[in-house]
Structures are given as C-alpha cells and as structure tokens.
Write a protein that holds these residues in place. Structure first.
Motif, PDB file in Angstrom:
ATOM      1  N   ASN A  56       0.811  -1.211   0.000  1.00 53.07           N
ATOM      2  CA  ASN A  56       0.000   0.000   0.000  1.00 53.07           C
ATOM      3  C   ASN A  56       0.847   1.265   0.000  1.00 53.07           C
ATOM      4  N   THR A  57       1.957   1.255   0.718  1.00 54.99           N
ATOM      5  CA  THR A  57       2.791   2.445   0.858  1.00 54.99           C
ATOM      6  C   THR A  57       3.630   2.706  -0.378  1.00 54.99           C
ATOM      7  N   GLY A  58       3.967   1.654  -1.123  1.00 58.68           N
ATOM      8  CA  GLY A  58       4.886   1.782  -2.241  1.00 58.68           C
ATOM      9  C   GLY A  58       4.416   2.742  -3.314  1.00 58.68           C
ATOM     10  N   SER A  59       3.123   2.789  -3.565  1.00 63.77           N
ATOM     11  CA  SER A  59       2.606   3.666  -4.620  1.00 63.77           C
ATOM     12  C   SER A  59       2.849   5.136  -4.283  1.00 63.77           C
ATOM     13  N   TYR A  60       2.578   5.506  -3.024  1.00 63.53           N
ATOM     14  CA  TYR A  60       2.823   6.898  -2.636  1.00 63.53           C
ATOM     15  C   TYR A  60       4.316   7.200  -2.611  1.00 63.53           C
ATOM     16  N   ALA A  61       5.124   6.221  -2.242  1.00 63.83           N
ATOM     17  CA  ALA A  61       6.575   6.406  -2.253  1.00 63.83           C
ATOM     18  C   ALA A  61       7.067   6.709  -3.669  1.00 63.83           C
ATOM     19  N   GLU A  62       6.496   6.045  -4.666  1.00 67.52           N
ATOM     20  CA  GLU A  62       6.860   6.315  -6.061  1.00 67.52           C
ATOM     21  C   GLU A  62       6.466   7.730  -6.451  1.00 67.52           C
ATOM     22  N   TYR A  63       5.299   8.154  -6.002  1.00 66.84           N
ATOM     23  CA  TYR A  63       4.839   9.508  -6.304  1.00 66.84           C
ATOM     24  C   TYR A  63       5.787  10.555  -5.714  1.00 66.84           C
ATOM     25  N   ARG A  64       6.390  10.232  -4.552  1.00 71.61           N
ATOM     26  CA  ARG A  64       7.324  11.157  -3.919  1.00 71.61           C
ATOM     27  C   ARG A  64       8.756  10.988  -4.421  1.00 71.61           C
ATOM     28  N   GLY A  65       8.964  10.099  -5.385  1.00 71.80           N
ATOM     29  CA  GLY A  65      10.268  10.005  -6.018  1.00 71.80           C
ATOM     30  C   GLY A  65      11.155   8.877  -5.549  1.00 71.80           C
ATOM     31  N   PHE A  66      10.678   8.015  -4.643  1.00 78.61           N
ATOM     32  CA  PHE A  66      11.460   6.874  -4.189  1.00 78.61           C
ATOM     33  C   PHE A  66      11.283   5.690  -5.125  1.00 78.61           C
ATOM     34  N   ARG A  67      12.162   4.710  -4.984  1.00 83.98           N
ATOM     35  CA  ARG A  67      12.069   3.482  -5.775  1.00 83.98           C
ATOM     36  C   ARG A  67      11.824   2.315  -4.812  1.00 83.98           C
ATOM     37  N   PRO A  68      10.558   1.952  -4.602  1.00 82.89           N
ATOM     38  CA  PRO A  68      10.221   0.938  -3.594  1.00 82.89           C
ATOM     39  C   PRO A  68      10.371  -0.494  -4.103  1.00 82.89           C
ATOM     40  N   TYR A  69      10.335  -1.394  -3.147  1.00 78.61           N
ATOM     41  CA  TYR A  69      10.415  -2.829  -3.445  1.00 78.61           C
ATOM     42  C   TYR A  69       9.167  -3.310  -4.161  1.00 78.61           C
ATOM     43  N   ILE A  70       8.011  -2.825  -3.737  1.00 78.75           N
ATOM     44  CA  ILE A  70       6.732  -3.244  -4.326  1.00 78.75           C
ATOM     45  C   ILE A  70       5.736  -2.111  -4.172  1.00 78.75           C
ATOM     46  N   ASP A  71       4.654  -2.167  -4.929  1.00 81.11           N
ATOM     47  CA  ASP A  71       3.602  -1.154  -4.841  1.00 81.11           C
ATOM     48  C   ASP A  71       2.289  -1.785  -5.290  1.00 81.11           C
ATOM     49  N   GLY A  72       1.257  -0.952  -5.473  1.00 80.82           N
ATOM     50  CA  GLY A  72      -0.076  -1.460  -5.782  1.00 80.82           C
ATOM     51  C   GLY A  72      -0.261  -2.015  -7.176  1.00 80.82           C
ATOM     52  N   ARG A  73       0.741  -1.901  -8.038  1.00 82.55           N
ATOM     53  CA  ARG A  73       0.632  -2.462  -9.401  1.00 82.55           C
ATOM     54  C   ARG A  73       0.962  -3.950  -9.341  1.00 82.55           C
ATOM     55  N   ALA A  74       0.073  -4.739  -8.794  1.00 82.30           N
ATOM     56  CA  ALA A  74       0.366  -6.136  -8.474  1.00 82.30           C
ATOM     57  C   ALA A  74       0.917  -6.929  -9.656  1.00 82.30           C
ATOM     58  N   GLU A  75       0.301  -6.758 -10.839  1.00 84.03           N
ATOM     59  CA  GLU A  75       0.688  -7.585 -11.988  1.00 84.03           C
ATOM     60  C   GLU A  75       2.137  -7.369 -12.407  1.00 84.03           C
ATOM     61  N   VAL A  76       2.659  -6.151 -12.199  1.00 89.69           N
ATOM     62  CA  VAL A  76       4.030  -5.838 -12.606  1.00 89.69           C
ATOM     63  C   VAL A  76       5.040  -6.749 -11.902  1.00 89.69           C
ATOM     64  N   PHE A  77       4.676  -7.263 -10.731  1.00 96.08           N
ATOM     65  CA  PHE A  77       5.602  -8.033  -9.924  1.00 96.08           C
ATOM     66  C   PHE A  77       5.412  -9.543 -10.074  1.00 96.08           C
ATOM     67  N   LEU A  78       4.679  -9.938 -11.109  1.00 98.78           N
ATOM     68  CA  LEU A  78       4.554 -11.352 -11.452  1.00 98.78           C
ATOM     69  C   LEU A  78       5.544 -11.687 -12.563  1.00 98.78           C
ATOM     70  N   LYS A  79       6.193 -12.829 -12.459  1.00 97.87           N
ATOM     71  CA  LYS A  79       7.172 -13.224 -13.476  1.00 97.87           C
ATOM     72  C   LYS A  79       6.513 -13.395 -14.836  1.00 97.87           C
ATOM     73  N   SER A  80       5.254 -13.818 -14.851  1.00 95.49           N
ATOM     74  CA  SER A  80       4.543 -14.012 -16.113  1.00 95.49           C
ATOM     75  C   SER A  80       4.362 -12.700 -16.863  1.00 95.49           C
ATOM     76  N   VAL A  81       4.469 -11.574 -16.165  1.00 94.94           N
ATOM     77  CA  VAL A  81       4.337 -10.259 -16.782  1.00 94.94           C
ATOM     78  C   VAL A  81       5.691  -9.606 -16.987  1.00 94.94           C
ATOM     79  N   ASN A  82       6.510  -9.565 -15.912  1.00 98.50           N
ATOM     80  CA  ASN A  82       7.775  -8.826 -16.014  1.00 98.50           C
ATOM     81  C   ASN A  82       8.902  -9.621 -16.667  1.00 98.50           C
TER      82      ASN A  82
END
Length: 497
Positions: free
Chosen positions: A405-431
C-alpha cells in the motif's frame, strides 16, 4: 338575546371550516403521488451522487497513476518499469487514458476538481441507467426507482478509480445494444468500437467485460411452436460491431501486449489471497446480497415473460459476481435493469410524501460517508506521512522497502520501492524476470525469514507499518544491526548500521 348566539354559531362554523381546510391541506401535503414518488427516488439518486463525490479521496492506485503519467510526459511511454527498484522488468502503462485524465485534473483543479468530475460521471451513470430501464421496461415510474437503487448499490465502486468510468462505458454499451434490438438502429452500433477503444485506454485490464455484455445479445433467440430461432441475419451487424470493437483494442501505445496483458496475470493465487477486491464474494457483501434479494423479489412478483438475453445477462453476471468482490459491480450495474423489465406491469406509488425526509437522509448519508472516509483516509495518511518525513531526510531515487500500500505513494514522492499497488508488474509471467509478488506474500505470511529476505537486497531505508506488518516491525526493532531513524506511529523507518 339571539344575536350573540347567532354570531357564536357563525364563528363556530368558520372554525370548523378552517380546521377542515387545514386538515385537508396537511393530508394533501403528506399524501404520496406519482410525481412525488418519482422525485423522491430521483432525490435518493442525487444523495448517492453527492455522497460518492464528497467522500472521494486519492487512493494508492491513484498515486502510481500520477507517477506513471508524470514519467510519460517527461520521457515517453516506457517499456521497462521506471518506478520500482527492480531494473529491467518488462512494463507497459496500462489504463493510460485514466492516468492522463487523473494527472491533468489533479494538477489543474486539485482534489475538489476530481470530486466534481466523479460526481458528474456518477450523475451520467444514473441518467443512462434511467434511460436504459425506460427503454427496456416502458414504465417510467419503475425505471426511476430502479435507476436510483442501481446507483445506490454502486456506491462501493464509485471511487476515483478507472472502474467508475468502466461502469459508465458499459452502461452506454448496453443502451446502444438495446436501441438496436428494439428499434433496429444500426447507426448506434457504430459507437461500440469507440466505446471499446475508450475502455481499453481507461481500464485495459477489464476490457473482457465489454464483450461479456455483448455476448448475450449475440446468443439471444426466440421460440415459436417448439422451434428456436436465432435470427442470424439480424445479428450480423452485432457481430460486425463486435469484430470492429475487438480490433479497436489494439489501437493503444503497446498494441497486442496490452490486449493480452490481463491473461498473463489472471488467477494468481497470491493476488487472490492478498488483494481484498479479488477475494470471493460472501454474504457480508451487502450490495451483492441486497441486489440478489431485490432481483429475486422481482422474479417472484414480476412478469417473467421477457427475451432470453435478459436471463443470460442476469444469470451470467450473478455467477461472475461470485468469483470476486470486484465483479459485484457487473451484477448490480449491468444486470440490475432486468428488475425494471420484470416489474414493467407494476405501478409504483409511495403512500406517503417522503420528499421532506430527503434533507434528513442527505445529512445522515454525508455524515456517515465522511466519518467512514476519515477512517480510511487516516489509515492511508499514516503511510503517507512517514514517506513525507523520509522525503525530507533522503535523496530522491533512494531504494526503500515499502509494503504493497505504501509503495505507490513512495513512487509519487520520487522513491524506488520494493513493491507497490501495481500487483501484476511483480509477477514473473508479466515482467519476465522474477516473481516478486510471491516473495512478498511469503514475507508477509512468515514463510520467508526476514534476514534471508534482507540479505537479497540492498535497501537504503525500510519503511514498516506496525499494524500491517507487526512481525517484521518488531523483528527490526530488536535487531541490533538496524537502528530506528524515524517513528511516526504506527510507522517507522529503519536503516542498517
């Protein structure tokens, strides 16, 4: 001697007349009528629209959408994930039209501009639902009530998210299809490819819903003397519009990749378990339960003689709603009009004039809606506040651990988080690289030891919410290799010594 008595009698008669007239006036005001009944339900819909707009606030998804479009404006459409810490992950900006609209509205008009826009979209949904119900049932009284109820049942889904516009698009599709079936308006079908293209840009991961709406119209039939007639010639324009609509999906910045994107992520067990809107529907889902009860009542007391496509829509979306909480909106919003068709022979008139109750209902709705929103916003702001404080301490682009949940706002503030709300991006079948979402699920459940996890990555900071990840929070708190940098209860930032 008689005059006072006569005058007294006249005075008494006037009192009786005045009292009788007053009682009649009160009865007239309190008595229900067709017009007052229609206005009452229109007022209920208006209250729903105001409630949806008033409680709107930015969600985690909104922040990564804002970050997406900011990147696109500065660098163009990316093909590798530009936001998270994971380099080289294959990536595409899904729902790009929603990202653009959200970014420019927020930049130009702020949160109140977004609330006004949301209110207008919900008002358009109500207006289309009324026209759809009136077209299919021919009963304006029932249609007004049905459209109001459908709007109120949709409040759970009327958020600052692409799904709200999806509801508007698919309702418009239903209306075009019904116009063709009832009046043979082929020109109306020409709107379908445009609507499909809009749906692809607004909410690309829900484009199959567009064809779920179309399918019952292609499968519709009639029965005469024990024979089934599928009216193939009449359906050729429908099939042609469907093919053009499917072709329109490919007119997006990523072509076929975005069209088939949804099938690369659908059905992931970890996503189904951890993301609440993908959880199976239960009796605790009040909108599904109430919608089911109302449709069941309409089936019991209404005129069940109606085209098979309505039964297909009703049964198909009911079963679809059972698969995930997110799909309840398909049942209530796109199957709800069938209740008006079932009740088309009924006359609806409230016995009492309930218009004076609308201000009370509005006040109660706004108070309850605002209190619920404040609770939800407070939970979101806890995560945002710790990121805001960290932004004053750390450089932009720092690699951080942050939860889903926090990762999305962290991206908006310019950080590079481990994970965020874009769930599909973090699946091997997608990335195409690694199944980060599964790793995160193991860490959250305790199946993955936290030190083994931390040894894999070189985090600059670890942002942990005690309420969401108590095991990790307390493990870091008692681990001598880490020190507490910032605490804003229930959140904290840890760094390696």
């Amino acid at each position: 001697m008689d005059m006072p008595i006569a005058r007294g009698c006249v005075f008494s008669e006037r009192n009786v007349i005045r009292r009788t007239g007053g009682e009649e006036m009160i009865q007239n005001i309190s008595r229900g009528s067709d017009r007052r009944t229609a206005l009452f339900f229109a007022g209920l819909a208006g209250i729903g629209i105001l409630t949806a707009a008033g409680r709107a606030y930015l969600l985690g998804d909104d922040y990564f959408m804002l970050a997406h479009w900011r990147w696109v404006l500065e660098n163009g459409f990316p093909h590798a994930d530009p936001l998270s810490m994971h380099e080289g992950f294959r990536f595409s900006v899904e729902k790009w039209l929603s990202c653009a609209a959200l970014y420019h509205l927020y930049e130009s008009a702020g949160i109140w501009g977004l609330r006004l826009s949301l209110g207008l979209v919900v008002a358009a949904i109500f207006a289309l639902q009324y026209r759809l119900c009136a077209l299919t049932s021919g009963n304006r009284q029932i249609s007004m009530a049905a459209a109001a109820v459908i709007t109120l049942l949709g409040l759970r889904f009327f958020l600052l998210r692409p799904q709200t516009v999806t509801i508007l698009i698919l309702t418009a599709e239903l209306y075009c299809l019904e116009q063709y079936m009832k009046m043979g308006r082929v020109r109306g079908l020409l709107r379908l490819p445009l609507l499909a293209w809009l749906e692809m840009g607004v909410h690309s991961t829900l484009w199959p819903g567009f064809f779920l709406v179309l399918l019952p119209y292609l499968a519709d039939f009639s029965a005469e003397n024990g024979k089934l007639f599928f009216h193939i010639r009449r359906k050729l324009p429908l099939a042609g519009a469907g093919l053009l609509s499917f072709g329109a999906l490919f007119l997006n910045p990523y072509g076929a990749w975005s069209v088939f994107y949804i099938f690369r992520s659908y059905g992931d067990a970890d996503m189904t378990r951890l993301i609440s809107e993908l959880n199976p529907t239960t009796f605790h889902d009040y909108d599904w339960l109430l919608g089911t009860l109302l449709v069941t009542l309409a089936l019991c007391i209404g005129n069940r003689k109606m085209p098979p496509r309505y039964y297909m829509i009703l049964a198909g979306f009911f079963l679809f709603a059972l698969t995930a909480q997110r799909n309840i909106m398909f049942f209530t919003q796109f199957g709800g009009f069938t209740a008006a068709v079932l009740l088309r022979d009924r006359r609806l008139r409230l016995r009492w004039n309930l218009l004076p109750a609308l201000p009370v209902i509005l006040a109660g709705a706004l108070l309850s809606g605002c209190s619920a929103s404040e609770k939800d916003v407070r939970q979101l702001r806890e995560n945002e506040q710790i990121i805001d404080v960290l932004a004053e301490e750390a450089e932009s682009g720092a690699v951080i651990y942050a939860d889903f949940n926090t990762g999305s706002y962290a991206e908006y503030r310019g950080f590079r988080p481990y994970i965020d709300g874009r769930a599909e991006v973090f699946l091997k079948s997608v990335n195409g690289r690694a199944d980060i979402f599964h790793e995160y699920a193991q860490l959250s459940s305790g199946e993955l030891y936290y030190r083994d996890f931390l040894d894999r990555y070189d985090f600059d900071y670890l942002v942990v919410n005690e309420n969401l990840e108590p095991a990790l929070y307390h493990a870091l708190e008692h681990d001598g290799d880490f020190r507490l940098l910032i605490r804003r209860e229930p959140c904290a930032v840890f760094v390696l010594y």
